[in-house]
Design an enzyme around this catalytic site. Sequence first.
Site, PDB file in Angstrom:
ATOM      1  N   GLY A  40       1.225  -1.070  -0.188  1.00  0.00           N
ATOM      2  CA  GLY A  40       0.090   0.175   0.111  1.00  0.00           C
ATOM      3  C   GLY A  40       0.832   1.335  -0.298  1.00  0.00           C
ATOM      4  CG  ASN A  95      -6.145  -0.549   1.573  1.00  0.00           C
ATOM      5  OD1 ASN A  95      -6.982  -0.305   2.853  1.00  0.00           O
ATOM      6  ND2 ASN A  95      -5.302  -0.739   2.630  1.00  0.00           N
ATOM      7  CB  CYS A 139      -7.152   3.797   5.538  1.00  0.00           C
ATOM      8  SG  CYS A 139      -7.064   3.671   3.495  1.00  0.00           S
ATOM      9  CB  ILE A 180     -12.052  -9.550   3.544  1.00  0.00           C
ATOM     10  CG1 ILE A 180     -11.285 -10.800   3.677  1.00  0.00           C
ATOM     11  CG2 ILE A 180     -13.458 -10.337   2.853  1.00  0.00           C
ATOM     12  CD1 ILE A 180     -11.836 -11.209   4.816  1.00  0.00           C
ATOM     13  N   GLY A 194      -4.602 -14.972   7.132  1.00  0.00           N
ATOM     14  CA  GLY A 194      -4.163 -16.333   7.721  1.00  0.00           C
ATOM     15  C   GLY A 194      -5.934 -17.057   7.565  1.00  0.00           C
ATOM     16  N   GLY A 237      -7.032 -15.797   3.572  1.00  0.00           N
ATOM     17  CA  GLY A 237      -6.707 -17.311   3.566  1.00  0.00           C
ATOM     18  C   GLY A 237      -6.776 -18.547   2.763  1.00  0.00           C
ATOM     19  N   GLY A 254      -2.180 -13.626   0.379  1.00  0.00           N
ATOM     20  CA  GLY A 254      -1.297 -13.403   1.141  1.00  0.00           C
ATOM     21  C   GLY A 254      -0.866 -13.953   2.238  1.00  0.00           C
ATOM     22  CB  THR A 255      -0.734 -14.960   5.788  1.00  0.00           C
ATOM     23  OG1 THR A 255      -1.963 -12.921   6.092  1.00  0.00           O
ATOM     24  CG2 THR A 255      -0.560 -14.949   7.130  1.00  0.00           C
TER      25      THR A 255
HETATM   26  C1  LIG Z   1       1.589  -7.567   7.395  1.00  0.00           C
HETATM   27  C2  LIG Z   1       0.425  -7.572   5.857  1.00  0.00           C
HETATM   28  C3  LIG Z   1       0.091  -6.216   5.365  1.00  0.00           C
HETATM   29  C4  LIG Z   1      -0.744  -5.673   4.608  1.00  0.00           C
HETATM   30  N1  LIG Z   1      -0.586  -5.143   4.336  1.00  0.00           N
HETATM   31  C5  LIG Z   1      -2.105  -4.377   3.396  1.00  0.00           C
HETATM   32  C6  LIG Z   1      -1.568  -3.228   2.624  1.00  0.00           C
HETATM   33  O1  LIG Z   1      -0.637  -2.449   2.898  1.00  0.00           O
HETATM   34  N2  LIG Z   1      -2.536  -2.593   2.037  1.00  0.00           N
HETATM   35  C7  LIG Z   1      -3.826  -3.405   1.476  1.00  0.00           C
HETATM   36  O2  LIG Z   1      -4.853  -3.353   0.933  1.00  0.00           O
HETATM   37  N3  LIG Z   1      -3.705  -4.819   2.182  1.00  0.00           N
HETATM   38  C8  LIG Z   1      -2.965  -4.851   3.497  1.00  0.00           C
HETATM   39  N4  LIG Z   1      -2.681  -6.338   4.120  1.00  0.00           N
HETATM   40  C9  LIG Z   1      -4.009  -6.874   3.626  1.00  0.00           C
HETATM   41  C10 LIG Z   1      -3.985  -8.668   2.860  1.00  0.00           C
HETATM   42  O3  LIG Z   1      -3.136  -7.845   1.304  1.00  0.00           O
HETATM   43  C11 LIG Z   1      -4.608  -8.913   2.542  1.00  0.00           C
HETATM   44  O4  LIG Z   1      -6.118  -8.914   2.540  1.00  0.00           O
HETATM   45  C12 LIG Z   1      -5.282  -9.784   3.999  1.00  0.00           C
HETATM   46  O5  LIG Z   1      -4.149 -10.316   4.756  1.00  0.00           O
HETATM   47  C13 LIG Z   1      -6.067 -11.065   4.124  1.00  0.00           C
HETATM   48  O6  LIG Z   1      -5.188 -12.031   2.912  1.00  0.00           O
HETATM   49  P1  LIG Z   1      -4.490 -13.704   3.738  1.00  0.00           P
HETATM   50  O7  LIG Z   1      -5.568 -14.097   4.713  1.00  0.00           O
HETATM   51  O8  LIG Z   1      -4.095 -14.158   2.142  1.00  0.00           O
HETATM   52  O9  LIG Z   1      -3.086 -12.964   4.555  1.00  0.00           O
HETATM   53  C14 LIG Z   1      -2.282  -6.431   4.079  1.00  0.00           C
HETATM   54  C15 LIG Z   1      -2.274  -7.986   5.183  1.00  0.00           C
HETATM   55  C16 LIG Z   1      -1.023  -8.247   5.886  1.00  0.00           C
HETATM   56  C17 LIG Z   1      -0.849  -9.921   7.132  1.00  0.00           C
END
Ligand SMILES: Cc1cc2nc3c(=O)[nH]c(=O)nc-3n(C[C@H](O)[C@H](O)[C@H](O)COP(=O)(O)O)c2cc1C
Lengths: 285, 312
Positions: free
Chosen positions: B55, B136, B139, B200, B226, B253, B274-275
Amino acid sequence: MKNHKTIVLSNQEISPGYFRMRILAPEYNRLAKPGQFVMFRVQRSLLPLLRRPFGIFRAGFMPADCDTMPPKEFIEIIYKVVGSGTEIMQGLHYGDPIELLGPLGAGFDLSLTGGDSIMVGGGIGLVPLYMLAESIADPSRAEVLIGGRTRDDVITVTEFERLGVKTFVSTEDGSLGDEGLVTRVLESRLEKKPGARVFACGPMPMIRAVEKICRSRGVQLQVSLEELMACGVGACLGCVVKGEGHTNDNPSYLCTCKVGPVFHAGDLAWEDTVSADDCECGADR
Amino acid sequence: MNRREKVDKPLNLQVEIAGITFKNPIMPASGTFGYGEEYAPYLDLNSLGAIVTKGLSLRPKAGNNTPRVCETIGGMLNAIGLQNVGLEQFIYQKLPFLEQFDTPVIVNFFGNTQDEYGEVAARLDELPAVAGLEMNISCPNVKHGGIVFGTDPRAAFDAVSAVRKKTSKPLIVKLTPNVTDIQVTARAVEEAGADAVSLINTLTGMAVDVKTRRPRLANTIGGLSGPAIRPIAVRLVHQVVQAVKIPVIGIGGISRAMDALEFLIVGAKAVQVGTANFVDPNAMATIIDELETFCREEGIEDINDVIGTLKA
Ligand SMILES: Cc1cc2nc3c(=O)[nH]c(=O)nc-3n(C[C@H](O)[C@H](O)[C@H](O)COP(=O)(O)O)c2cc1C
Ligand SMILES: Cc1cc2nc3c(=O)[nH]c(=O)nc-3n(C[C@H](O)[C@H](O)[C@H](O)COP(=O)(O)OP(=O)(O)OC[C@H]3O[C@@H](n4cnc5c(N)ncnc54)[C@H](O)[C@@H]3O)c2cc1C
Ligand code: FES
């Protein structure tokens, strides 16, 4: 830097609650530098989810299973059982599948080990200092100050001795070596060797005390820090510490996993040089 | 039919969203993949459907104090505080690296005010190396008491409209799950001119260290991500697919192809991982492989034939 799907070679309790694990680790003898670490995936399930960071204690070769094969490369890590991940780790045996991401981070600046060196390790903080000691050309000019709460926290003394490095052991309860804090030993050693460079790893209160001692004496110091990590490669920005000159308007955040875990003390913001609020190194973990 | 014949059939994993062609429906989620370069040693960035960057804001952002992350059961909380290098540094130091790959670059961005959103979008609009924008809206709006844009359909509509005026690039709006009715926000941003939505973002959560009795994150509250959040994410994607006509990108997740397929089946045209990248830096490559295997084994020739095929 690579992710190895590999296996545990051995896993032994070396002191109550402390384990030494040998892991099959191709290429690490060539690649791993003193002070680097690995992200260790405890098992290939989703629990625990994140990898655990561990310092590389040493890298080495062992004989292959048969004559026609090349020797096996391994690394050793030493870990203290503290939570869910390390609890699973203590039950691992020869052949158990694990994953190893590394070697990661920037290690010690070895250009500073030419003269007198004093290594300060508190408890498990001794781990990254061993490879550093191995790399020192003239071990007779190096010494390691080993501190622990009790005798159980004092590990790998004989390994350091075997390298020809002078060892000084102290425990807070006096159950082994001198009674008292390792930082007291550091002060007295610096009286004898005022020009020595200091390398420290251990709990944050120890690191902070060591930094104060070194700064007041104008001694060059490198510290190895621990921060909570998710990725280990500089992507999540979870592991940052505040750099020298950090302010909220002009932030300087350094990733422990990428710029560190070893830092020149002068590159960091310390508690008494910035307001407590601004200082990461003041976090009391 | 023998196994060999099955294997030789051509397989299409390509999908199209808002005019962007993705080699396959797998891409990283913003903030979990840095600026791409962090993961380049572990994974071929050319193999991905797209690269989605951390972001970005107009000016560099410091982020929160540490601890910023902590593990929870099957997931993690983070409160990074949107630390990033800022627009100018991104353009000069991060983007050139990404240009060398034959993979669309989607830039995730945010603003503290509606005007700031617009300014970032206008600047990104000028860059040929940027294939699309992901906005995004999770915020706080500093001009309006810190209410999160994405939790107020009106504020979301206004912000997206402001951005839409500044860019003709494909605009993906990333929705927050921390709302009562996500269909309302989804419709609002569609009406404001979004070309697609992704969801999400993280679910707000909190964890306490029982020995110190302190929150485990310096920021007290963080975002949960996650495997633990996947059922919630699948449900929300399912609901948004019902509510809007624009394409939907599923996030939440995903660690295996089976997880990604859940989202595709409920109607997502692509997914973000993501995670799982933290757990396994090669996760997306594995997911793409597994997706191919799944299609071959199930006799699917085109991944588009899977999308939106949920049965009653
Ligand atoms: C460490 C971390 C940093 C993140 N930074 C951003 C970000 O800068 N902008 C954004 O839109 N989402 C951000 N997210 C959200 C992820 O893009 C994603 O929507 C969220 O983690 C759910 O996916 P996951 O379960 O596969 O991790 C971040 C998530 C994590 C874990
Ligand atoms: C660069 C680096 C090198 C390290 N080297 C060693 C070593 O050589 N030997 C050793 O015993 N320990 C070392 N640690 C600490 C070690 O990572 C933690 O003790 C371990 O992660 C605890 O995992 P757990 O699941 O048992 O504990 P839990 O408390 O259940 O872990 C929960 C989460 O917190 C994280 N965590 C907990 N304690 C720490 C900590 N002190 N530092 C960082 N993350 C933590 C875990 O990784 C996990 O994500 C190192 C940490 C870092 C950052
Ligand atoms: S652990 Fe992710 S950036 Fe350091």
